[in-house]
Design a protein around this motif. Structure first.
Motif, PDB file in Angstrom:
ATOM      1  N   UNK A 255       0.822  -1.205   0.000  1.00 39.56           N
ATOM      2  CA  UNK A 255       0.000   0.000   0.000  1.00 39.56           C
ATOM      3  C   UNK A 255       0.861   1.261   0.000  1.00 39.56           C
ATOM      4  N   UNK A 256       0.582   2.196  -0.921  1.00 43.45           N
ATOM      5  CA  UNK A 256       1.341   3.457  -0.946  1.00 43.45           C
ATOM      6  C   UNK A 256       0.868   4.452   0.102  1.00 43.45           C
ATOM      7  N   UNK A 257      -0.190   4.107   0.833  1.00 38.02           N
ATOM      8  CA  UNK A 257      -0.739   5.020   1.840  1.00 38.02           C
ATOM      9  C   UNK A 257      -0.139   4.685   3.193  1.00 38.02           C
ATOM     10  N   UNK A 258       0.684   5.583   3.691  1.00 39.22           N
ATOM     11  CA  UNK A 258       1.412   5.367   4.939  1.00 39.22           C
ATOM     12  C   UNK A 258       1.206   6.555   5.881  1.00 39.22           C
ATOM     13  N   UNK A 259       1.396   6.298   7.191  1.00 34.21           N
ATOM     14  CA  UNK A 259       1.288   7.379   8.172  1.00 34.21           C
ATOM     15  C   UNK A 259       2.354   8.434   7.930  1.00 34.21           C
TER      16      UNK A 259
END
Length: 417
Positions: A255-259
């Motif tokens: 996933x390219x969505x990171x914190x």
């Protein structure tokens, strides 16, 4: 049937029944409610999750109906307060489960103007209806279809009261290890309240183990017998939320969505409420939420969606990988409590004897997205019945028009005892 042998049920019941509130004392009090709820969901075929499931069947399973039976038990006595919930669910696939949890279990003691509390407790702050920037302890989700009891936080608090002023200091999640989740981090929070004539003034402060400091203020003014005006603002030193990584590769392996951490974030809200003699209520709020993705980030999100869908034409052998990447795009929808930074909320309701119809709309002016909710409620002495329909829509590029659900309908009945 739900598995009533679930150990969580026994744990909650044991904790609740062992509180002094259940002792045979004159000041003991016991109450509760039983509620049945049926939700029906209409999937949005235009959502990225739906398209991902077409490319990779079984990637994400989703139920279209959910039935819930919930019992809430309340006990209080000798300075101890407890709220527990037992819940059974069944979905349209025939799968059922039983869960239970403690909403609150805390003790309080006080002498005159001072009061001390410790345990699991709900402390809700701020003055808004649709959005509360300074609800820094409870952090309650707003605008839910059904009103439910908030699950409290482990805390210790001390309060000081006078006729027109109060002050509260709260230690939230004491002893918690370092975490990137602001809801679970250890923090100190404070509120000061003062009433000056027809104006309620609030000041807020919070210091989190990871998020750093934040300061806020709010006011509510009863201008006339019919009109009330309120506003709230908060400045945060840091905020952690999901953001797209800087890798421009279209098909990624994870996933390219990171914190990611934002610095110097602002949230603000302004609203008003007008109520007529015939009990028609008109409510309007507008707010800015700097923790949400920016307009540019959502434009990039839309572009990436189109690129992923278009890549199927020349990479048909990569359908499953494309499906996973489209499913990961759905994570952006939970990056913040508000999807868009700019929001306008309007609501009408009318109280006529036991009946209350209502209609509200949440509008995102950046892309003209909207959520429309119509509801009807009936309230008796012990029984209440509520039902409604929520519709998500807007232009095809509006983020609210690309949510996994296009419609949600519900009906619930509650019996209080």
């Amino acid at each position: 049937m739900p598995d009533l042998k679930n150990p969580a049920l026994g744990a909650v019941l044991t904790a609740l029944l062992c509180t002094p509130a259940f002792a045979m004392a004159e000041d003991a009090d016991f109450s509760g409610q039983v509620r049945g709820l049926v939700n029906s969901y209409t999937s949005n075929s235009a959502s990225q999750l739906a398209i991902a499931n077409q490319l990779a069947p079984g990637l994400s399973s989703k139920n279209t109906q959910l039935g819930v039976v919930e019992t809430e038990l309340r006990a209080s006595g000798k300075g101890i307060n407890a709220v527990a919930t037992l819940q059974g669910q069944i979905n349209d696939g025939g799968r059922s489960q039983a869960t239970a949890w403690l909403n609150e279990l805390y003790g309080s003691l006080g002498d005159g103007a001072w009061q001390f509390s410790a345990g699991k407790k709900t402390i809700a702050w701020d003055v808004g209806y649709g959005f509360r920037p300074n609800d820094v302890v409870a952090q309650e989700k707003r605008r839910s279809l059904i009103s439910t009891t908030v699950i409290g936080k482990p805390l210790a608090s001390i309060d000081y009261f006078t006729a027109n002023t109060s002050a509260t200091l709260v230690w939230v999640n004491p002893g918690h290890a370092s975490t990137t989740d602001i809801a679970d981090e250890q923090a100190l929070a404070a509120r000061v309240y003062h009433r000056a004539g027809g104006v309620d003034l609030h000041g807020f402060g919070r210091y989190g183990q990871k998020s750093g400091g934040s300061l806020g203020a709010a006011a509510s003014w009863v201008a006339t017998d019919e009109m009330e005006v309120h506003g709230s603002v908060r400045f945060m030193q840091r905020n952690t939320g999901l953001r797209m990584n800087t890798d421009t590769t279209l098909l990624q392996r994870t996933s390219p969505w990171q914190n990611n951490t934002q610095n110097n974030v602002v949230q603000a809200m302004l609203g008003a409420n007008y109520t007529t003699e015939s009990q028609h209520s008109f409510f309007l709020e507008a707010w800015w939420d700097g923790t949400a993705l920016s307009d540019r980030e959502w434009q990039d999100w839309n572009k990436r969606n189109l690129a992923l869908q278009g890549s199927v034409n020349y990479l048909p052998q990569m359908q499953q990988v494309i499906g996973y990447n489209l499913a990961w795009q759905n994570q952006a929808l939970s990056a913040s409590g508000n999807i868009r930074r700019k929001n306008v909320f309007a609501r009408w309701s009318w109280q006529e004897n036991n009946w209350q119809p209502s209609l509200d709309i949440l509008w995102t002016p950046e892309d003209n997205g909207r959520i429309i909710t119509a509801a009807l409620g009936w309230q008796g002495d012990r029984i209440s019945i509520n039902g409604g329909l929520r519709i998500y829509g807007g232009p095809s590029k509006a983020i609210l028009a690309q949510l996994p659900d296009s419609k949600t309908a519900y009906i619930s009945a509650t019996w209080a005892f």
